[in-house]
Structures are given as structure tokens and as C-alpha cells.
Write a protein that holds these residues in place. Structure first.
Motif, PDB file in Angstrom:
ATOM      1  N   ASN A  29       0.819  -1.206   0.000  1.00  0.00           N
ATOM      2  CA  ASN A  29       0.000   0.000   0.000  1.00  0.00           C
ATOM      3  C   ASN A  29       0.856   1.261   0.000  1.00  0.00           C
ATOM      4  O   ASN A  29       0.487   2.271  -0.598  1.00  0.00           O
ATOM      5  N   LYS A  30       2.006   1.195   0.647  1.00  0.00           N
ATOM      6  CA  LYS A  30       2.923   2.335   0.621  1.00  0.00           C
ATOM      7  C   LYS A  30       3.442   2.560  -0.801  1.00  0.00           C
ATOM      8  O   LYS A  30       3.523   3.699  -1.269  1.00  0.00           O
ATOM      9  N   ALA A  31       3.788   1.485  -1.481  1.00  0.00           N
ATOM     10  CA  ALA A  31       4.277   1.594  -2.861  1.00  0.00           C
ATOM     11  C   ALA A  31       3.203   2.176  -3.775  1.00  0.00           C
ATOM     12  O   ALA A  31       3.501   3.019  -4.638  1.00  0.00           O
ATOM     13  N   LYS A  32       1.961   1.744  -3.592  1.00  0.00           N
ATOM     14  CA  LYS A  32       0.853   2.279  -4.392  1.00  0.00           C
ATOM     15  C   LYS A  32       0.645   3.760  -4.116  1.00  0.00           C
ATOM     16  O   LYS A  32       0.390   4.552  -5.028  1.00  0.00           O
ATOM     17  N   MET A  33       0.750   4.148  -2.849  1.00  0.00           N
ATOM     18  CA  MET A  33       0.590   5.555  -2.487  1.00  0.00           C
ATOM     19  C   MET A  33       1.703   6.398  -3.106  1.00  0.00           C
ATOM     20  O   MET A  33       1.456   7.470  -3.655  1.00  0.00           O
ATOM     21  N   GLU A  34       2.927   5.916  -3.042  1.00  0.00           N
ATOM     22  CA  GLU A  34       4.060   6.645  -3.611  1.00  0.00           C
ATOM     23  C   GLU A  34       3.955   6.756  -5.126  1.00  0.00           C
ATOM     24  O   GLU A  34       4.281   7.797  -5.707  1.00  0.00           O
ATOM     25  N   LYS A  35       3.496   5.699  -5.757  1.00  0.00           N
ATOM     26  CA  LYS A  35       3.309   5.733  -7.213  1.00  0.00           C
ATOM     27  C   LYS A  35       2.256   6.787  -7.584  1.00  0.00           C
ATOM     28  O   LYS A  35       2.453   7.572  -8.520  1.00  0.00           O
ATOM     29  N   ALA A  36       1.165   6.822  -6.841  1.00  0.00           N
ATOM     30  CA  ALA A  36       0.107   7.805  -7.105  1.00  0.00           C
ATOM     31  C   ALA A  36       0.600   9.226  -6.832  1.00  0.00           C
ATOM     32  O   ALA A  36       0.281  10.157  -7.576  1.00  0.00           O
ATOM     33  N   ARG A  37       1.387   9.392  -5.789  1.00  0.00           N
ATOM     34  CA  ARG A  37       1.945  10.711  -5.474  1.00  0.00           C
ATOM     35  C   ARG A  37       2.875  11.169  -6.592  1.00  0.00           C
ATOM     36  O   ARG A  37       2.810  12.310  -7.038  1.00  0.00           O
ATOM     37  N   ASN A  38       3.737  10.277  -7.048  1.00  0.00           N
ATOM     38  CA  ASN A  38       4.657  10.632  -8.130  1.00  0.00           C
ATOM     39  C   ASN A  38       3.912  10.964  -9.415  1.00  0.00           C
ATOM     40  O   ASN A  38       4.279  11.897 -10.133  1.00  0.00           O
ATOM     41  N   GLN A  39       2.872  10.215  -9.706  1.00  0.00           N
ATOM     42  CA  GLN A  39       2.057  10.488 -10.889  1.00  0.00           C
ATOM     43  C   GLN A  39       1.412  11.870 -10.766  1.00  0.00           C
ATOM     44  O   GLN A  39       1.408  12.649 -11.721  1.00  0.00           O
ATOM     45  N   THR A  40       0.908  12.183  -9.601  1.00  0.00           N
ATOM     46  CA  THR A  40       0.303  13.487  -9.362  1.00  0.00           C
ATOM     47  C   THR A  40       1.333  14.598  -9.521  1.00  0.00           C
ATOM     48  O   THR A  40       1.064  15.630 -10.138  1.00  0.00           O
ATOM     49  N   LYS A  41       2.512  14.373  -8.996  1.00  0.00           N
ATOM     50  CA  LYS A  41       3.597  15.350  -9.084  1.00  0.00           C
ATOM     51  C   LYS A  41       3.907  15.675 -10.543  1.00  0.00           C
ATOM     52  O   LYS A  41       4.011  16.848 -10.920  1.00  0.00           O
ATOM     53  N   VAL A  42       4.021  14.654 -11.353  1.00  0.00           N
ATOM     54  CA  VAL A  42       4.350  14.849 -12.776  1.00  0.00           C
ATOM     55  C   VAL A  42       3.217  15.579 -13.499  1.00  0.00           C
ATOM     56  O   VAL A  42       3.449  16.526 -14.262  1.00  0.00           O
ATOM     57  N   MET A  43       1.993  15.150 -13.259  1.00  0.00           N
ATOM     58  CA  MET A  43       0.861  15.785 -13.934  1.00  0.00           C
ATOM     59  C   MET A  43       0.660  17.225 -13.468  1.00  0.00           C
ATOM     60  O   MET A  43       0.311  18.099 -14.272  1.00  0.00           O
ATOM     61  N   ALA A  44       0.888  17.478 -12.195  1.00  0.00           N
ATOM     62  CA  ALA A  44       0.775  18.845 -11.694  1.00  0.00           C
ATOM     63  C   ALA A  44       1.854  19.731 -12.308  1.00  0.00           C
ATOM     64  O   ALA A  44       1.604  20.899 -12.637  1.00  0.00           O
ATOM     65  N   ARG A  45       3.046  19.187 -12.490  1.00  0.00           N
ATOM     66  CA  ARG A  45       4.128  19.955 -13.109  1.00  0.00           C
ATOM     67  C   ARG A  45       3.802  20.260 -14.569  1.00  0.00           C
ATOM     68  O   ARG A  45       4.066  21.358 -15.061  1.00  0.00           O
ATOM     69  N   GLU A  46       3.215  19.306 -15.279  1.00  0.00           N
ATOM     70  CA  GLU A  46       2.792  19.545 -16.669  1.00  0.00           C
ATOM     71  C   GLU A  46       1.758  20.667 -16.725  1.00  0.00           C
ATOM     72  O   GLU A  46       1.844  21.555 -17.583  1.00  0.00           O
ATOM     73  N   TRP A  47       0.804  20.625 -15.804  1.00  0.00           N
ATOM     74  CA  TRP A  47      -0.224  21.658 -15.748  1.00  0.00           C
ATOM     75  C   TRP A  47       0.417  23.008 -15.431  1.00  0.00           C
ATOM     76  O   TRP A  47       0.133  24.008 -16.086  1.00  0.00           O
ATOM     77  N   LEU A  48       1.289  23.027 -14.447  1.00  0.00           N
ATOM     78  CA  LEU A  48       1.979  24.248 -14.055  1.00  0.00           C
ATOM     79  C   LEU A  48       2.764  24.839 -15.223  1.00  0.00           C
ATOM     80  O   LEU A  48       2.661  26.042 -15.513  1.00  0.00           O
ATOM     81  N   ASP A  49       3.534  24.016 -15.890  1.00  0.00           N
ATOM     82  CA  ASP A  49       4.342  24.493 -17.011  1.00  0.00           C
ATOM     83  C   ASP A  49       3.474  25.072 -18.121  1.00  0.00           C
ATOM     84  O   ASP A  49       3.760  26.135 -18.665  1.00  0.00           O
ATOM     85  N   TYR A  50       2.378  24.373 -18.446  1.00  0.00           N
ATOM     86  CA  TYR A  50       1.512  24.881 -19.506  1.00  0.00           C
ATOM     87  C   TYR A  50       0.807  26.165 -19.082  1.00  0.00           C
ATOM     88  O   TYR A  50       0.692  27.113 -19.874  1.00  0.00           O
ATOM     89  N   ALA A  51       0.326  26.205 -17.855  1.00  0.00           N
ATOM     90  CA  ALA A  51      -0.369  27.403 -17.374  1.00  0.00           C
ATOM     91  C   ALA A  51       0.553  28.614 -17.432  1.00  0.00           C
ATOM     92  O   ALA A  51       0.149  29.699 -17.875  1.00  0.00           O
ATOM     93  N   LYS A  52       1.786  28.445 -17.014  1.00  0.00           N
ATOM     94  CA  LYS A  52       2.755  29.546 -17.087  1.00  0.00           C
ATOM     95  C   LYS A  52       3.000  29.955 -18.533  1.00  0.00           C
ATOM     96  O   LYS A  52       2.973  31.133 -18.876  1.00  0.00           O
ATOM     97  N   GLU A  53       3.261  28.969 -19.371  1.00  0.00           N
ATOM     98  CA  GLU A  53       3.586  29.207 -20.782  1.00  0.00           C
ATOM     99  C   GLU A  53       2.455  29.928 -21.516  1.00  0.00           C
ATOM    100  O   GLU A  53       2.700  30.780 -22.362  1.00  0.00           O
ATOM    101  N   SER A  54       1.221  29.599 -21.165  1.00  0.00           N
ATOM    102  CA  SER A  54       0.071  30.171 -21.865  1.00  0.00           C
ATOM    103  C   SER A  54      -0.495  31.422 -21.183  1.00  0.00           C
ATOM    104  O   SER A  54      -1.503  31.953 -21.621  1.00  0.00           O
ATOM    105  N   GLY A  55       0.152  31.848 -20.106  1.00  0.00           N
ATOM    106  CA  GLY A  55      -0.293  33.059 -19.424  1.00  0.00           C
ATOM    107  C   GLY A  55      -1.529  32.871 -18.564  1.00  0.00           C
ATOM    108  O   GLY A  55      -2.207  33.838 -18.236  1.00  0.00           O
ATOM    109  N   ARG A  56      -1.825  31.657 -18.192  1.00  0.00           N
ATOM    110  CA  ARG A  56      -2.984  31.363 -17.331  1.00  0.00           C
ATOM    111  C   ARG A  56      -2.579  31.463 -15.860  1.00  0.00           C
ATOM    112  O   ARG A  56      -1.408  31.370 -15.515  1.00  0.00           O
TER     113      ARG A  56
END
Length: 151
Positions: free
Chosen positions: A103-130
Motif C-alpha cells: 500500500n505504501k508503494a501504491k501511495m508513492e506511485k500515485a503521489r509521483n504520478q500526481t507530481k508529474v501531472m501537476a508539473r505539466e499543468w503548471l508548465d503549460y499554465a505559465k507558458e500560456s499566461g494562465r
């Protein structure tokens, strides 16, 4: 699909759009976007579907132009990050109830996935002036540090 959507029959529309996207054609980013948005409103149990169909819509995003492009792409990155966060929260709840190594491994995998997707959102939002305030907050929360998120 169009009749079910226009009449507000969401159950039939969902069944028809899923069949269409799975079996016929998934190249229309508008359909993928609408389906991902629809799934996002159905709760955490649909988070994997949100991520899947938002990703497919992003693969075909070049059919959009101008403000539609910027708005939809930003929304899709946001949908993915929020769905990842829901998966992370669910995995954390499971881990807190049963702190096994699996369960710890599953939680860490989900956290890492969230981290990556949040960074993608952040990068695009900055780039597009949002506004990127929420994207940054989610990125820092998942990463545990400002450094990963460019802060």
C-alpha cells in the motif's frame, strides 16, 4: 450520441461515447475532452478514465486553435492533475488504514504520478499566461518541495 447529449440523457450518452471512443474513433479531441470532463464529475472512481481520455484529447489537441486551444489544453492538464490527486488521496487513505509495504508503494506511485501531472499543468499554465496558483500548490504538495516545481 448527439441526441442523447441534447436531450440530457447522460447515461445513454456516456455508454455511446465510451463505445465510440473505444471501438470506432478516438481522434476527435472535442469528444475526448467532453468525456474526460464528464468522468471528472462522476467522482474519484473515474479518475483513471479522466487521465486516459484527457491524455488522448491532448494527443489530438492540434485540431484546436487560438483561445480554444489554450483553454482546452489548460483544462485537460488540470483535469489530469486533479484526477491524479484523487488517486493519491485514495491510495493514502488505504495506506493509513493498512500501512503495508504494498500500500505504501501504491501511495508513492500515485503521489509521483500526481507530481508529474501537476508539473505539466503548471508548465503549460505559465507558458500560456494562465493563472498557475493552484497548479503550483498541487505540484508543491505532491513533490514536497518548491525545487521540483521551479519555485
Amino acid at each position: 450520441m448527439a441526441n442523447a447529449y441534447a436531450s440530457g440523457d447522460k447515461r445513454t450518452w456516456e455508454k455511446l461515447i465510451k463505445r465510440h471512443l473505444d471501438e470506432i474513433d478516438r481522434s476527435d479531441p472535442d469528444l475526448c475532452y467532453k468525456y474526460a470532463l464528464h468522468l471528472s464529475r462522476k467522482g474519484p472512481g473515474r479518475a483513471n478514465g479522466v487521465i486516459r481520455w484527457a491524455t488522448v484529447a491532448l494527443e489530438n489537441r492540434f485540431n484546436w486553435q487560438g483561445n480554444t486551444y489554450k483553454s482546452r489544453v489548460n483544462s485537460l492538464y488540470k483535469l489530469k492533475a486533479q484526477a491524479g490527486q484523487r488517486l493519491w488521496q485514495a491510495a493514502s487513505t488505504t495506506y493509513n488504514g493498512n500501512p503495508s509495504p504494498d500500500n505504501k508503494a501504491k501511495m508513492e506511485k500515485a503521489r509521483n504520478q500526481t507530481k508529474v501531472m501537476a508539473r505539466e499543468w503548471l508548465d503549460y499554465a505559465k507558458e500560456s499566461g494562465r493563472d498557475h496558483t493552484k497548479a503550483l500548490q498541487l505540484c508543491v504538495s505532491a513533490a514536497g518541495t518548491d525545487d521540483y516545481c521551479g519555485g
